[in-house]
Design a protein around this motif. Structure first.
Motif, PDB file in Angstrom:
ATOM      1  N   ARG A 140       0.793  -1.088  -0.117  1.00 38.69           N
ATOM      2  CA  ARG A 140       0.044  -0.008  -0.099  1.00 38.69           C
ATOM      3  C   ARG A 140       0.864   1.038  -0.284  1.00 38.69           C
ATOM      4  O   ARG A 140       0.721   2.330  -0.755  1.00 38.69           O
ATOM      5  CB  ARG A 140      -0.990  -0.083   1.109  1.00 38.69           C
ATOM      6  N   ARG A 143       2.605   1.652  -3.530  1.00 37.65           N
ATOM      7  CA  ARG A 143       1.849   2.067  -4.670  1.00 37.65           C
ATOM      8  C   ARG A 143       1.454   3.536  -4.516  1.00 37.65           C
ATOM      9  O   ARG A 143       0.875   4.157  -5.586  1.00 37.65           O
ATOM     10  CB  ARG A 143       0.389   1.356  -4.365  1.00 37.65           C
ATOM     11  N   LYS A 144       1.656   4.381  -3.519  1.00 36.45           N
ATOM     12  CA  LYS A 144       1.442   5.579  -3.342  1.00 36.45           C
ATOM     13  C   LYS A 144       2.414   6.377  -4.193  1.00 36.45           C
ATOM     14  O   LYS A 144       2.005   7.539  -4.655  1.00 36.45           O
ATOM     15  CB  LYS A 144       1.666   6.299  -1.928  1.00 36.45           C
ATOM     16  N   LYS A 149      -1.653   5.673 -12.948  1.00 38.78           N
ATOM     17  CA  LYS A 149      -3.044   5.566 -12.060  1.00 38.78           C
ATOM     18  C   LYS A 149      -4.127   5.290 -12.778  1.00 38.78           C
ATOM     19  O   LYS A 149      -5.472   5.700 -12.731  1.00 38.78           O
ATOM     20  CB  LYS A 149      -3.147   7.157 -11.612  1.00 38.78           C
ATOM     21  N   PHE A 151      -5.507   2.425 -12.751  1.00 38.69           N
ATOM     22  CA  PHE A 151      -6.220   1.571 -11.934  1.00 38.69           C
ATOM     23  C   PHE A 151      -6.408   1.965 -10.687  1.00 38.69           C
ATOM     24  O   PHE A 151      -5.678   2.834 -10.188  1.00 38.69           O
ATOM     25  CB  PHE A 151      -5.618   0.146 -11.943  1.00 38.69           C
ATOM     26  N   GLU A 152      -7.530   1.645  -9.749  1.00 39.57           N
ATOM     27  CA  GLU A 152      -7.590   2.041  -8.530  1.00 39.57           C
ATOM     28  C   GLU A 152      -7.443   0.705  -7.783  1.00 39.57           C
ATOM     29  O   GLU A 152      -7.565  -0.458  -8.259  1.00 39.57           O
ATOM     30  CB  GLU A 152      -9.129   2.505  -8.380  1.00 39.57           C
ATOM     31  N   HIS A 153      -7.539   0.848  -6.608  1.00 42.27           N
ATOM     32  CA  HIS A 153      -7.537  -0.139  -5.556  1.00 42.27           C
ATOM     33  C   HIS A 153      -8.829  -0.533  -5.115  1.00 42.27           C
ATOM     34  O   HIS A 153      -9.606   0.501  -4.861  1.00 42.27           O
ATOM     35  CB  HIS A 153      -6.507   0.044  -4.461  1.00 42.27           C
ATOM     36  N   GLU A 156     -10.497   1.641  -2.412  1.00 42.51           N
ATOM     37  CA  GLU A 156     -11.117   2.627  -2.579  1.00 42.51           C
ATOM     38  C   GLU A 156     -12.377   3.037  -3.245  1.00 42.51           C
ATOM     39  O   GLU A 156     -12.907   4.087  -3.365  1.00 42.51           O
ATOM     40  CB  GLU A 156     -10.087   3.521  -3.688  1.00 42.51           C
ATOM     41  N   LEU A 157     -12.980   1.884  -3.645  1.00 43.48           N
ATOM     42  CA  LEU A 157     -14.352   2.120  -4.167  1.00 43.48           C
ATOM     43  C   LEU A 157     -15.427   1.805  -3.316  1.00 43.48           C
ATOM     44  O   LEU A 157     -15.234   1.351  -2.155  1.00 43.48           O
ATOM     45  CB  LEU A 157     -14.505   0.738  -5.383  1.00 43.48           C
ATOM     46  N   GLU A 199      -5.850  -4.335  -8.090  1.00 43.77           N
ATOM     47  CA  GLU A 199      -5.993  -3.335  -9.045  1.00 43.77           C
ATOM     48  C   GLU A 199      -7.201  -3.535  -9.879  1.00 43.77           C
ATOM     49  O   GLU A 199      -7.522  -4.546 -10.411  1.00 43.77           O
ATOM     50  CB  GLU A 199      -4.746  -3.015  -9.845  1.00 43.77           C
ATOM     51  N   LYS A 201     -10.658  -1.615 -12.109  1.00 43.87           N
ATOM     52  CA  LYS A 201     -11.281  -0.609 -13.117  1.00 43.87           C
ATOM     53  C   LYS A 201     -12.579  -0.480 -12.727  1.00 43.87           C
ATOM     54  O   LYS A 201     -13.444  -1.361 -13.109  1.00 43.87           O
ATOM     55  CB  LYS A 201     -11.079  -0.867 -14.780  1.00 43.87           C
ATOM     56  N   ARG A 202     -12.994   0.559 -12.460  1.00 38.64           N
ATOM     57  CA  ARG A 202     -14.499   1.117 -12.062  1.00 38.64           C
ATOM     58  C   ARG A 202     -15.096   0.852 -13.256  1.00 38.64           C
ATOM     59  O   ARG A 202     -14.744   1.538 -14.388  1.00 38.64           O
ATOM     60  CB  ARG A 202     -14.590   2.370 -11.362  1.00 38.64           C
TER      61      ARG A 202
END
Length: 205
Positions: A140, A143-144, A149, A151-153, A156-157, A199, A201-202
């Motif tokens: 974590r 990845r900061k 960017k 993809f999101e983790h 975070e969704l 990772e 993808k929304r």
């Protein structure tokens, strides 16, 4: 390849203060280092000498400088473990853990890591695992510093979000159960436990 060429190549991927030390190790240990395309299954790997070929190390090209450096040290530790024990020990057993700590301590002395990575790395070094990806705190933190960017983790969704994994599975985010999220795969109609750091993808609905 000359040492100067090697250092110039490494400087594209790892923090500059670490370049001379890592170049020294590559040359001293006789490793063939190859930068590869991104692989979902691993960040890097090591192959011991076989059939006339020497030590071979690969690392994914798309890692941020700190992830690349930590991965390279991880694979270097496999090399030094092989040199001492050949194939008489397990890949990530006590012998490898000790070699990893020895090498990483030398890198840490260079003070190349931001404080948050340093703290997470020190904790991870107490009992290094088969992959830095298996340590959620370290992953974590690393990845900061990712530039990509795309993809999101998953963590975070919002709950109940629809998302896709890179393997094509389409899921809906469910509740967290201990360390993982219980997610529903909409096509297979099955539940899967998914890492909060996956990772994803929304998807729009």
């Amino acid at each position: 390849m000359t040492r100067d060429q090697l250092e110039k190549g490494l400087a594209k991927y790892i923090p500059l203060p670490a370049v001379p030390l890592l170049a020294q190790w590559v040359i001293e240990f006789g490793a063939h280092l190859r930068i590869t395309k991104a692989r979902n299954s691993k960040l890097g790997d090591y192959r011991h000498p076989y059939a006339g070929e020497g030590h071979r190390i690969t690392v994914n090209h798309n890692l941020n400088p700190y992830s690349f450096l930590i991965t390279l040290v991880h694979e270097m530790a496999h090399l030094t473990t092989w040199n001492k024990y050949r194939n008489k020990v397990s890949p990530h057993g006590p012998e490898w853990k000790n070699e990893y700590k020895i090498l990483m301590r030398e890198v840490v002395k260079l003070k190349v890591f931001p404080l948050d990575i340093y703290n997470a790395l020190v904790a991870y070094m107490q009992n290094p695992a088969a992959s830095s990806c298996s340590d959620e705190d370290l992953l974590r933190t690393l990845r900061k510093y990712d530039v990509n960017k795309e993809f999101e983790h998953l963590e975070e969704l919002p709950d109940n979000s629809l998302f896709a994994l890179d393997n094509g599975m389409v899921m809906r985010k469910g509740p967290k159960s201990r360390k993982r999220y219980k997610c529903y795969e909409v096509n297979l109609r099955r539940y899967y436990m998914v890492s909060p750091l996956a990772e994803v993808k929304r998807l729009e609905e």
